[in-house]
Design an enzyme around this catalytic site. Structure first.
Site, PDB file in Angstrom:
ATOM      1  N   CYS A   1      11.619 -10.572  -1.077  1.00  9.69           N
ATOM      2  CA  CYS A   1      12.397 -11.697  -1.602  1.00  9.69           C
ATOM      3  C   CYS A   1      13.800 -11.273  -2.026  1.00  9.69           C
ATOM      4  O   CYS A   1      14.731 -12.066  -1.979  1.00  9.69           O
ATOM      5  CB  CYS A   1      11.655 -12.350  -2.762  1.00  9.69           C
TER       6      CYS A   1
ATOM      7  N   ASP B   1     -17.227  -2.692  -1.540  1.00  6.72           N
ATOM      8  CA  ASP B   1     -18.301  -3.668  -1.419  1.00  6.72           C
ATOM      9  C   ASP B   1     -19.466  -2.955  -0.712  1.00  6.72           C
ATOM     10  O   ASP B   1     -19.279  -1.992   0.025  1.00  6.72           O
ATOM     11  CB  ASP B   1     -17.821  -4.900  -0.651  1.00  6.72           C
TER      12      ASP B   1
ATOM     13  N   CYS C   1      10.659 -14.597  -7.220  1.00  5.27           N
ATOM     14  CA  CYS C   1       9.868 -13.391  -6.980  1.00  5.27           C
ATOM     15  C   CYS C   1      10.738 -12.145  -7.028  1.00  5.27           C
ATOM     16  O   CYS C   1      11.892 -12.159  -6.603  1.00  5.27           O
ATOM     17  CB  CYS C   1       9.164 -13.493  -5.620  1.00  5.27           C
TER      18      CYS C   1
ATOM     19  N   CYS D   1       9.793  -9.209  -5.552  1.00  5.70           N
ATOM     20  CA  CYS D   1       9.403  -8.221  -4.538  1.00  5.70           C
ATOM     21  C   CYS D   1      10.582  -7.907  -3.629  1.00  5.70           C
ATOM     22  O   CYS D   1      11.536  -8.665  -3.527  1.00  5.70           O
ATOM     23  CB  CYS D   1       8.197  -8.699  -3.730  1.00  5.70           C
TER      24      CYS D   1
ATOM     25  N   ASP E   1     -11.190 -10.815  -5.906  1.00  2.00           N
ATOM     26  CA  ASP E   1     -10.643 -10.297  -4.647  1.00  2.00           C
ATOM     27  C   ASP E   1     -10.612 -11.456  -3.668  1.00  2.00           C
ATOM     28  O   ASP E   1     -11.394 -12.407  -3.810  1.00  2.00           O
ATOM     29  CB  ASP E   1     -11.521  -9.182  -4.060  1.00  2.00           C
TER      30      ASP E   1
ATOM     31  N   HIS F   1       4.870  -9.810   0.187  1.00  2.00           N
ATOM     32  CA  HIS F   1       5.214 -10.856  -0.783  1.00  2.00           C
ATOM     33  C   HIS F   1       3.966 -11.526  -1.348  1.00  2.00           C
ATOM     34  O   HIS F   1       3.864 -11.749  -2.566  1.00  2.00           O
ATOM     35  CB  HIS F   1       6.116 -11.916  -0.139  1.00  2.00           C
TER      36      HIS F   1
END
Lengths: 385, 385
Positions: free
Chosen positions: B310, B91, B305, B307, B267, B336
């Site tokens: 999890c 940015d 999930c 991930c 974002d 997560h």
């Protein structure tokens, strides 16, 4: 638990061995990262596996208060709670309660204390400390002890040793009544810096009969030479074929000295606590990654290290994280520092296996002492809070 | 940079595409986790790869101040500095300087501001903002803009839009003079909540000619319906084959709405900022893992999930970490939550590919709105500090 000595060093008291627990084993000498509240600060179980940890230390006192041992029992025990497949040793809470100072009072039956969290009153007896650890499902439980401060008058140290021995007996009885196969319990030798008191304590613990023995009350401010005298005393008092755990020790140099004197297990807050202040441990000494000299230092924390942090990022990046107060800094240094300690243990075991421990120790002590730019902080059997 | 549209939804403005950069590519719609100070808070580059991130956002303003863009340049650029193999969008610093309030002053030439760190004075011009980003080695640079607050009088919004357009031209000139092949620069559409001003801005940016276009100044407090009107205006003003980046948006629901209106990049600080407060994002809504109801909840954060968090730990464990103030809590929830956002993007792309985006959006909106137990926080183009 079974302990098998795989080899002994010719010139020193050092030994190389293996501890078998329920469904796994690990070699000694071993180092236990500290996971006081069911987490080795900043690190996940998979990080710890990656750096090669096989056994952790957790604290009975803290887990008793939060989330509570019954909660952990209902959730399947501490291993499942924190998703840790390795072994867990739980300290008894004696040291923590002792650290509370005015918040605790020693009674014949145990230690009465007020929670540092909500002021609620609790009585920690040898029975309760053991039951809590059984509920947690630790692989290795510690008997409730009284940690003698330094300095301490001899008669006070004697009284505390006496109390420790009595409590050890009660702890053992509770353990044997409630034990689960393959769990182990260690007694803790106290007696301050008095060889005879420590000897008496050791003899009494051995007559009770534990699965292993710890040396407590050291690294609490006593002169370094005195500490090693006490360790040597412990080595000669305790059965040669039993596991010996030197609690709260210490710097990498101290671990080499402890192994040299027949010690098998070690734990210390230094690698993780230091990490939070930017102290990087390496096998060539420690340094502060926050120093200005690392602002554009593209080298890894330690060139010889095989941890993912060293394989990936630079000192300049880690320093930046500390400069801007990013949590990732302590996390990266924690992972590296624990790997350093475990690499040291691997080096020690390999040297023992190959019959060259004395030379390894000399060389490593010179490297470690020569390479440090920071004073050694005082440490001891502290938890990570 | 090249952008290729791989498919368009029949009933909506949604599109599925691919952005090619120097040595890699990623598909759109895409979500950019926020790595303000060269770190996505609490996470390592390998964590981010593991959850499937392909592009991150970093902040020019923060890196300009610390460690300084020249330091990063000398260390090989931001990718090497933070060991990130994916893409980086930076940015411009316009939003951050604007957020400084009394510490900043808008001049014709740029923004003069005092560092929030040491009070030192700086003048951020379009040229400097671009040069800093070139030094950082970003894949996608943003032109320096002025973010119009809400509410804002129309004449003030018009002046700021005018300034933004002039600065965009200067930013573009600097970029083209110093560009490196395969780097891209986006212009930012401003104009507050005035369709005609935003249209004028878009037309001017397009006539300058950027590699992509962002919609700025939204999610700063304006009514939700107004926000989507402005997004629809942007969609119709900007070339259909250009990348469109909706800055600072937002909740998972908002991303579905943005995709629906032809947006490609998003974002937001929410998944990481929320994580630090115990807010767990799932594809069925968000909840606070700190709630008492999770004290003995052995379920993972999200059953569906994939991930590592999890697959490994329970809500009870994560709650415990928050209860005792352990840093591992925010770390696990951050990992997560970012995975949740990236799973959403994967779901969106798959639905677009299979021509069923409208149905997917309806179903996901219902699930997301039905499952949340927390109010939606206000957000915007904020950095992670």
């Amino acid at each position: 638990m079974r302990f098998r000595i795989l080899g002994r060093d010719a010139g020193t008291r050092a030994r190389w061995g293996e501890i078998f627990l329920g469904d796994g084993s690990f070699e000694t000498p071993a180092f236990l990262p500290i996971g006081t509240r069911a987490t080795v600060k900043t690190l996940t179980p998979w990080d710890l596996e990656e750096v090669g940890a096989r056994i952790l230390l957790a604290n009975t006192y803290h887990l008793y208060l939060r989330p509570g041992h019954e909660v952990i029992r209902r959730l399947g025990g501490l291993h499942r709670f924190m998703s840790w497949r390795g072994a867990i040793l739980t300290d008894s809470g004696g040291f923590q309660v002792w650290s509370l100072g005015d918040l605790s009072k020693i009674l014949p039956d145990g230690v009465r204390f007020r929670s540092h969290l909500d002021g609620s009153e609790h009585l920690f007896t040898p029975e309760l400390a053991t039951e809590v650890q059984l509920a947690l499902g630790s692989d290795i439980l510690m008997a409730l002890d009284l940690c003698t401060p330094y300095p301490c008058p001899r008669d006070e140290a004697a009284r505390q040793m006496e109390r420790t021995a009595l409590w050890a007996e009660r702890s053992r009885r509770t353990f044997l009544a409630g034990r689960v196969a393959e769990r182990a319990q260690f007694g803790i030798v106290q007696g301050g810096i008095h060889r005879d008191l420590r000897s008496q304590c050791a003899v009494r613990l051995v007559s009770i009969g534990f699965d292993g023995y710890a040396l407590g009350g050291l690294a609490v401010g006593e002169p370094v030479a005195t500490r090693w005298e006490m360790v040597e005393q412990g080595d000669s008092d305790l059965p040669a074929d039993s596991v010996r755990y030197l609690m709260g020790v210490g710097q990498p140099e101290d671990i080499l000295e402890g192994v040299h004197r027949g010690m098998d297990l070690f734990d210390c807050v230094l690698p993780t606590r230091g990490a939070r202040h930017g102290t990087v441990y390496t096998l060539a000494g420690r340094f502060s990654v926050k120093a200005r000299t690392h602002a554009e230092d593209s080298r890894p924390l330690e060139a010889e290290c095989d941890c993912r942090v060293c394989l990936t990022v630079s000192r300049a990046y880690v320093r930046h994280l500390f400069q801007v107060g990013e949590f990732l800094g302590p996390r990266l240094v924690s992972q590296h520092n624990i790997r350093t300690y475990l690499r040291l243990m691997e080096g020690i075991r390999l040297a023992l296996r190959e019959g060259r421990f004395a030379a390894y120790r000399e060389r490593m002590l010179a490297r470690l002492r020569g390479g440090s730019d920071e004073q050694s902080p005082r440490t001891g059997r502290e938890e990570e809070t």
